[in-house]
Design a protein around this motif. Structure first.
Motif, PDB file in Angstrom:
ATOM      1  N   UNK A 192       1.166  -1.247   0.208  1.00 16.72           N
ATOM      2  CA  UNK A 192       0.049   0.297   0.495  1.00 16.72           C
ATOM      3  C   UNK A 192       0.785   0.975   0.473  1.00 16.72           C
ATOM      4  N   UNK A 193       2.084   0.778  -0.319  1.00 18.14           N
ATOM      5  CA  UNK A 193       2.549   2.086   0.222  1.00 18.14           C
ATOM      6  C   UNK A 193       4.393   2.494  -1.378  1.00 18.14           C
ATOM      7  N   UNK A 194       3.875   3.597  -1.769  1.00 20.38           N
ATOM      8  CA  UNK A 194       5.434   3.860  -2.876  1.00 20.38           C
ATOM      9  C   UNK A 194       6.282   4.075  -1.913  1.00 20.38           C
ATOM     10  N   UNK A 195       7.511   3.853  -2.982  1.00 16.20           N
ATOM     11  CA  UNK A 195       8.624   4.002  -2.716  1.00 16.20           C
ATOM     12  C   UNK A 195       8.649   5.575  -1.911  1.00 16.20           C
ATOM     13  N   UNK A 196       9.889   5.821  -0.877  1.00 12.61           N
ATOM     14  CA  UNK A 196      10.221   7.190  -0.099  1.00 12.61           C
ATOM     15  C   UNK A 196      11.809   7.504  -0.953  1.00 12.61           C
ATOM     16  N   UNK A 197      11.824   8.918  -1.392  1.00 11.22           N
ATOM     17  CA  UNK A 197      12.729   9.172  -1.805  1.00 11.22           C
ATOM     18  C   UNK A 197      13.674  10.202  -0.294  1.00 11.22           C
ATOM     19  N   UNK A 198      14.830   9.439  -0.281  1.00  8.28           N
ATOM     20  CA  UNK A 198      15.462  10.786   0.681  1.00  8.28           C
ATOM     21  C   UNK A 198      16.728  11.242   0.367  1.00  8.28           C
ATOM     22  N   UNK A 199      16.417  12.480   0.441  1.00 12.03           N
ATOM     23  CA  UNK A 199      16.741  13.594   0.381  1.00 12.03           C
ATOM     24  C   UNK A 199      17.448  14.468   1.280  1.00 12.03           C
ATOM     25  N   UNK A 200      18.354  15.011   1.312  1.00 13.86           N
ATOM     26  CA  UNK A 200      18.380  16.025   2.595  1.00 13.86           C
ATOM     27  C   UNK A 200      18.044  17.560   2.408  1.00 13.86           C
ATOM     28  N   UNK A 201      18.452  17.522   1.069  1.00 11.27           N
ATOM     29  CA  UNK A 201      17.653  18.831   0.428  1.00 11.27           C
ATOM     30  C   UNK A 201      19.080  19.309  -0.547  1.00 11.27           C
ATOM     31  N   UNK A 202      20.630  18.967  -0.017  1.00 10.21           N
ATOM     32  CA  UNK A 202      21.670  19.377  -0.926  1.00 10.21           C
ATOM     33  C   UNK A 202      21.874  19.155  -2.124  1.00 10.21           C
ATOM     34  N   UNK A 203      22.307  19.708  -2.382  1.00 12.03           N
ATOM     35  CA  UNK A 203      22.666  19.456  -4.406  1.00 12.03           C
ATOM     36  C   UNK A 203      23.375  18.194  -4.522  1.00 12.03           C
ATOM     37  N   UNK A 204      22.898  17.888  -5.628  1.00 14.74           N
ATOM     38  CA  UNK A 204      23.698  15.807  -5.489  1.00 14.74           C
ATOM     39  C   UNK A 204      25.279  15.959  -6.038  1.00 14.74           C
ATOM     40  N   UNK A 205      25.546  16.916  -6.473  1.00 17.61           N
ATOM     41  CA  UNK A 205      26.929  17.554  -7.347  1.00 17.61           C
ATOM     42  C   UNK A 205      27.269  18.717  -8.242  1.00 17.61           C
ATOM     43  N   UNK A 206      28.116  19.095  -8.368  1.00 16.61           N
ATOM     44  CA  UNK A 206      28.393  19.869  -8.882  1.00 16.61           C
ATOM     45  C   UNK A 206      29.251  20.011 -10.240  1.00 16.61           C
ATOM     46  N   UNK A 207      29.048  21.146 -10.774  1.00 11.38           N
ATOM     47  CA  UNK A 207      29.824  21.417 -12.064  1.00 11.38           C
ATOM     48  C   UNK A 207      30.734  22.937 -12.138  1.00 11.38           C
ATOM     49  N   UNK A 208      31.922  22.448 -12.319  1.00 12.52           N
ATOM     50  CA  UNK A 208      33.158  24.194 -12.570  1.00 12.52           C
ATOM     51  C   UNK A 208      31.795  24.485 -14.215  1.00 12.52           C
ATOM     52  N   UNK A 209      32.216  25.587 -14.148  1.00 15.69           N
ATOM     53  CA  UNK A 209      32.006  26.698 -14.881  1.00 15.69           C
ATOM     54  C   UNK A 209      31.845  26.665 -16.669  1.00 15.69           C
ATOM     55  N   UNK A 210      32.208  26.502 -17.394  1.00 16.48           N
ATOM     56  CA  UNK A 210      33.186  26.671 -18.544  1.00 16.48           C
ATOM     57  C   UNK A 210      32.365  27.596 -19.745  1.00 16.48           C
ATOM     58  N   UNK A 211      33.450  28.951 -19.777  1.00 18.59           N
ATOM     59  CA  UNK A 211      32.978  29.546 -20.539  1.00 18.59           C
ATOM     60  C   UNK A 211      32.688  29.352 -22.014  1.00 18.59           C
ATOM     61  N   UNK A 212      33.161  28.253 -22.535  1.00 20.00           N
ATOM     62  CA  UNK A 212      32.658  27.159 -23.501  1.00 20.00           C
ATOM     63  C   UNK A 212      30.962  26.840 -23.840  1.00 20.00           C
ATOM     64  N   UNK A 213      30.672  26.697 -22.935  1.00 20.95           N
ATOM     65  CA  UNK A 213      29.629  25.573 -22.329  1.00 20.95           C
ATOM     66  C   UNK A 213      29.898  24.973 -23.028  1.00 20.95           C
ATOM     67  N   UNK A 214      30.975  23.866 -22.707  1.00 20.46           N
ATOM     68  CA  UNK A 214      31.180  22.014 -22.661  1.00 20.46           C
ATOM     69  C   UNK A 214      30.335  21.745 -21.704  1.00 20.46           C
ATOM     70  N   UNK A 215      30.386  20.007 -21.521  1.00 22.54           N
ATOM     71  CA  UNK A 215      29.613  19.361 -20.557  1.00 22.54           C
ATOM     72  C   UNK A 215      29.748  18.458 -19.430  1.00 22.54           C
ATOM     73  N   UNK A 216      29.516  18.064 -18.289  1.00 20.36           N
ATOM     74  CA  UNK A 216      29.698  17.359 -18.067  1.00 20.36           C
ATOM     75  C   UNK A 216      28.836  16.119 -17.794  1.00 20.36           C
ATOM     76  N   UNK A 217      29.087  15.007 -17.346  1.00 23.15           N
ATOM     77  CA  UNK A 217      28.632  14.101 -17.350  1.00 23.15           C
ATOM     78  C   UNK A 217      28.791  13.328 -16.416  1.00 23.15           C
ATOM     79  N   UNK A 218      27.183  12.960 -16.450  1.00 21.01           N
ATOM     80  CA  UNK A 218      27.155  12.560 -14.957  1.00 21.01           C
ATOM     81  C   UNK A 218      26.890  10.806 -14.893  1.00 21.01           C
ATOM     82  N   UNK A 219      27.853   9.266 -14.199  1.00 14.28           N
ATOM     83  CA  UNK A 219      27.339   8.241 -14.610  1.00 14.28           C
ATOM     84  C   UNK A 219      25.783   7.402 -14.028  1.00 14.28           C
ATOM     85  N   UNK A 220      25.500   6.201 -13.788  1.00 17.26           N
ATOM     86  CA  UNK A 220      24.900   6.079 -13.227  1.00 17.26           C
ATOM     87  C   UNK A 220      23.458   6.066 -12.864  1.00 17.26           C
ATOM     88  N   UNK A 221      22.958   6.833 -12.792  1.00 16.66           N
ATOM     89  CA  UNK A 221      21.915   8.143 -12.709  1.00 16.66           C
ATOM     90  C   UNK A 221      21.224   6.935 -12.410  1.00 16.66           C
TER      91      UNK A 221
END
Length: 333
Positions: A192-221
């Motif tokens: 009778x119960x859906x799963x619970x998503x556990x998060x503390x509200x903090x950012x899950x990750x961060x990306x350093x700014x790139x002037x060219x607008x290149x792309x960061x990749x995060x695996x295994x989402x």
């Protein structure tokens, strides 16, 4: 017994002798005659052979002898007691009386518990309690040769977490009739119960700014979302993850994803453009959404946030180490 009495009768000058012989031919009589009866084997006052007296027309005292025979009748709880009384007077006249007590077991055992059908959530199924039997005569109704408990699991829904538990108790007594008792309880188990998503509200990750607008990749989402989820009945590895969208308040988009944040199902990779608006001080935050479903199809939404800070010092101040972009800005799927 007999005795002879001579009586002399004198009539005038003649004399006659009459002989009277007294004979005892009558047997004694009992003062009462118990009748045959039938009793239950648990009779709290199991009858005992009563004492009865005998009287005689000649003897003042008559001795009464007794006898009891036990005759098996199919079980230790079914038998017949045969009582006999014998009385004899002094000359051998005798009388006998017989009565019987038929002891029988006519009652079935009882189970101490008769739980009613019930429903339960898959993470709170009640345990099966010890359900002892009792009987009015037989103390062995819980012995292994007669007592049995069986628990059966029957699929009843669309997923492994929905099923029926059928609990069945039964026993017999050891009487001649082998009286039987049983009870069955069905427990309907559901999720009778859906799963619970556990998060503390903090950012899950961060990306350093790139002037060219290149792309960061995060695996295994999918694994990341599973690790941050919990369900009462479905194991973490069995949770189904569907990444459904990614957006940012700094990006205009018309679909679930945009060229700045998109997901590749085949590789389970998330692509985030290392861009941000120069006008702000907080950088850019992307929010990635996923449906997290248990095996019964109940869904909750999980959200990860990824940050492109305005300055590297901003991420360092909160203890985060950002990743550098690794894919050219022109990459698309």
């Amino acid at each position: 017994r007999s005795s002879t009495v001579q009586v002399r009768i004198k009539r005038y000058s003649d004399e006659e002798v009459q002989t009277i012989t007294v004979v005892d031919t009558a047997p004694p009589l009992f003062t009462r005659y118990p009748v045959s009866i039938t009793v239950e084997c648990d009779c709290d006052t199991m009858p005992v052979q009563p004492t009865i007296l005998a009287i005689d027309n000649c003897d003042d005292t008559v001795t009464v002898t007794t006898d009891e025979q036990k005759i098996a009748n199919g079980s230790p709880f079914d038998y017949i007691l045969v009582w006999t009384w014998d009385a004899q007077d002094s000359v051998g006249n005798s009388v006998s009386h017989t009565a019987s007590v038929t002891v029988q077991d006519t009652q079935a055992p009882e189970l101490a518990l008769t739980p009613a059908p019930t429903s339960a959530d898959c993470d709170s199924v009640p345990v099966a309690l010890d359900n002892y039997a009792r009987d009015n005569c037989d103390e062995g109704v819980n012995d292994a040769d007669v007592y049995d408990y069986v628990e059966t699991f029957i699929p009843s829904g669309t997923c492994p977490q929905e099923y029926d538990i059928v609990r069945h108790w039964e026993t017999y007594d050891h009487s001649a009739a082998s009286h039987y008792v049983s009870h069955t309880q069905t427990i309907t188990v559901t999720d009778n119960n859906a799963p619970t998503f556990l998060t503390d509200g903090a950012h899950s990750g961060c990306v350093n700014y790139d002037e060219e607008g290149d792309i960061a990749v995060f695996d295994n989402m999918e694994s990341a979302f599973r690790s941050a989820s919990s369900d009462d009945c479905t194991a973490e590895g069995q949770l189904s993850i569907t990444v459904t969208g990614c957006n940012s308040t700094q990006v205009s988009q018309y679909g679930a994803f945009s060229p700045d944040c998109f997901y590749q199902d085949s590789t389970h990779k998330l692509f985030i453009r290392a861009s941000r608006d120069d006008s702000g001080t907080d950088g850019r935050v992307y929010k990635v959404y996923a449906d997290i479903a248990d095996q019964c199809g109940q869904v909750t939404v999980g959200v990860f946030s990824y940050w492109v800070p305005q300055e590297v010092a901003d991420s360092n101040s909160v203890g985060m180490t950002c990743v550098d972009p690794s894919v050219a800005s022109t990459y698309e799927i």
